[in-house]
Scaffold this active site. Structure first.
Site, PDB file in Angstrom:
ATOM      1  NE  ARG A 116      -3.925  -1.722   0.090  1.00  0.00           N
ATOM      2  CZ  ARG A 116      -4.904  -2.667  -0.284  1.00  0.00           C
ATOM      3  NH1 ARG A 116      -3.638  -3.081  -1.204  1.00  0.00           N
ATOM      4  NH2 ARG A 116      -5.179  -3.577  -0.960  1.00  0.00           N
ATOM      5  CD  GLU A 120      -2.755   3.006  -5.634  1.00  0.00           C
ATOM      6  OE1 GLU A 120      -4.000   2.331  -5.838  1.00  0.00           O
ATOM      7  OE2 GLU A 120      -2.077   2.167  -4.648  1.00  0.00           O
ATOM      8  CG  HIS A 168      -3.114  -0.812  -7.211  1.00  0.00           C
ATOM      9  ND1 HIS A 168      -3.462  -0.219  -5.467  1.00  0.00           N
ATOM     10  CD2 HIS A 168      -2.494  -2.152  -6.316  1.00  0.00           C
ATOM     11  CE1 HIS A 168      -3.527  -1.534  -5.041  1.00  0.00           C
ATOM     12  NE2 HIS A 168      -3.306  -2.636  -5.438  1.00  0.00           N
TER      13      HIS A 168
HETATM   14  C1  8YV Z   1      -6.088  -5.531  -5.642  1.00  0.00           C
HETATM   15  C2  8YV Z   1      -4.477  -5.864  -3.822  1.00  0.00           C
HETATM   16  O1  8YV Z   1      -5.826  -3.931  -7.027  1.00  0.00           O
HETATM   17  O2  8YV Z   1      -5.199  -7.287  -3.003  1.00  0.00           O
HETATM   18  C3  8YV Z   1      -4.848  -6.566  -2.397  1.00  0.00           C
HETATM   19  O3  8YV Z   1      -5.407  -6.061  -1.110  1.00  0.00           O
HETATM   20  O4  8YV Z   1      -4.522  -4.348  -3.635  1.00  0.00           O
HETATM   21  C4  8YV Z   1      -5.023  -6.013  -5.077  1.00  0.00           C
HETATM   22  O5  8YV Z   1      -4.950  -7.342  -5.417  1.00  0.00           O
HETATM   23  C5  8YV Z   1      -7.456  -4.993  -5.567  1.00  0.00           C
HETATM   24  O6  8YV Z   1      -7.981  -5.375  -4.029  1.00  0.00           O
HETATM   25  C6  8YV Z   1      -8.550  -5.020  -6.277  1.00  0.00           C
HETATM   26  O7  8YV Z   1      -9.618  -4.127  -5.536  1.00  0.00           O
END
Ligand code: 8YV
Length: 337
Positions: A244, A273, A291
């Site tokens: 993150r 983001e 991302h």
């Molecule tokens: C995805 C992520 O971009 O799983 C996570 O925590 O950051 C990523 O796999 C996201 O969750 C999609 O909504």
């Protein structure tokens, strides 16, 4: 927004758009309120008072919509029982507030572990060997006028993993295969882990030339990687973040990159983001991704299916596959009498 009318299906709120696969599966069983389509959010929420499920994800996949599921939103939905997240990270959801209200939160772990570890390693190789820049060099026709400069190397490097969880461990296995030494920092040692443990992040950064961030986001880890940590990583240091953006003090990172306190950085995630600081965009030697850690079709489909499984299991009273640790699922007591 869906209008409840005479429709007796269980009601579900989608604060922001989710992939079509999920929407279609959920719509077959639930009355879906699409909050992001409403021009008047408050009025839409007033209409959604019977909602029992929220389906959400971070980052929001198709639009620039920030949609945290916080205590204030939970309080507007007195019948809410389940918040299903697309993604393993759920810092977009206040899980403590959910726990306090008896609401279950679910996520989508495991199915994205290897994909995200692949992305982390791609980012690392790209950064260290400057592959994006080398490619731009060819495309710009500059090879005709000279050789691309020599890069740094992965040879003889030590990777410090911040967060030896599922994804961190998958990255560690890849590092071993590449002959990169692995050390790690967690709040406590991981039982059976074959890597050297550091109880201090600064000490680990000092002993590493690659700092790989793989811990969850949220208040507890905000700006954990600060100016001191970057300085400890040192002038040959490479920072990789697939976790993150908020875990890194972005201003300190920009300063460290601009002044050569670290060598380079590979970033899949950012504090705000989809906005990426111009100062990062302006630095050619930094590798920036939008991302995409888990963003292959097959993995996103698997994540989507798992979100749907979590929701359907709740709906039928079956074992919920992936409740988060803050909100463990317990089978409701048998009705007697
Ligand atoms: C995805 C992520 O971009 O799983 C996570 O925590 O950051 C990523 O796999 C996201 O969750 C999609 O909504």
């Amino acid at each position: 927004m869906a209008s409840p009318g005479a429709d007796s299906r269980t009601q579900l709120l989608m604060p922001a758009p989710l992939p079509a696969l999920i929407q279609e599966a959920l719509e077959r069983r639930f009355l879906v309120h699409r909050l992001y389509e409403a021009s008047d959010r408050e009025a839409a929420l007033a209409q959604a008072a019977d909602v029992r499920v929220i389906a959400t994800g971070v980052p929001i996949l198709t639009q620039d919509v920030q949609a945290p599921v916080n205590a204030a939103l939970m309080d507007l939905l007195p019948k809410l029982e389940l918040i299903a997240n697309l993604g393993v990270g759920y810092d977009n959801i206040d899980a403590q507030a959910a726990a306090a209200r008896g609401i279950i939160v679910t996520n989508t772990p495991d199915v994205l572990t290897e994909e995200t570890a692949d992305t982390a390693f791609g980012l690392l190789l790209n950064c260290v060997r400057q592959l994006s820049r080398a490619e731009r060099f060819v495309r710009a026709g500059r090879w005709l006028h000279g050789q691309f400069e020599l890069s740094a190397s992965l040879r003889g490097r030590t990777m410090g993993i911040l967060g030896l969880g599922r994804i961190g461990s998958a990255i560690a296995r890849r590092a071993e295969a590449f002959g990169v030494q692995v050390v790690y920092h967690n709040r406590k040692p991981v039982e059976g882990a074959p890597y050297r443990y550091f109880d201090s992040l600064i000490d680990m950064a000092r002993a590493s030339d690659i700092l790989m961030i793989a811990i969850p986001g949220g208040a507890q880890t905000q700006k954990l990687v600060n100016a001191q940590v970057l300085e400890a990583l040192g002038r040959q240091g490479v920072l990789i973040n697939i976790a993150r953006g908020a875990i890194v003090d972005e201003e300190a990172l920009i300063e460290a990159l601009q002044t050569g306190k670290i060598l380079t950085a590979g970033l899949d995630v950012f504090a705000n983001e989809p906005r990426v600081p111009q100062a990062l965009i302006d630095m050619e030697h930094v590798v920036l991704l939008p991302h995409v850690g888990s963003a292959s079709q097959v993995t996103r489909d698997a994540m989507g299916m798992l979100l749907v499984e979590n929701v359907f299991a709740w709906h039928t009273g079956a074992n919920i596959p992936c409740p988060v640790p803050e909100t463990p699922w317990r089978r409701p007591p048998e009705q007697t009498g």
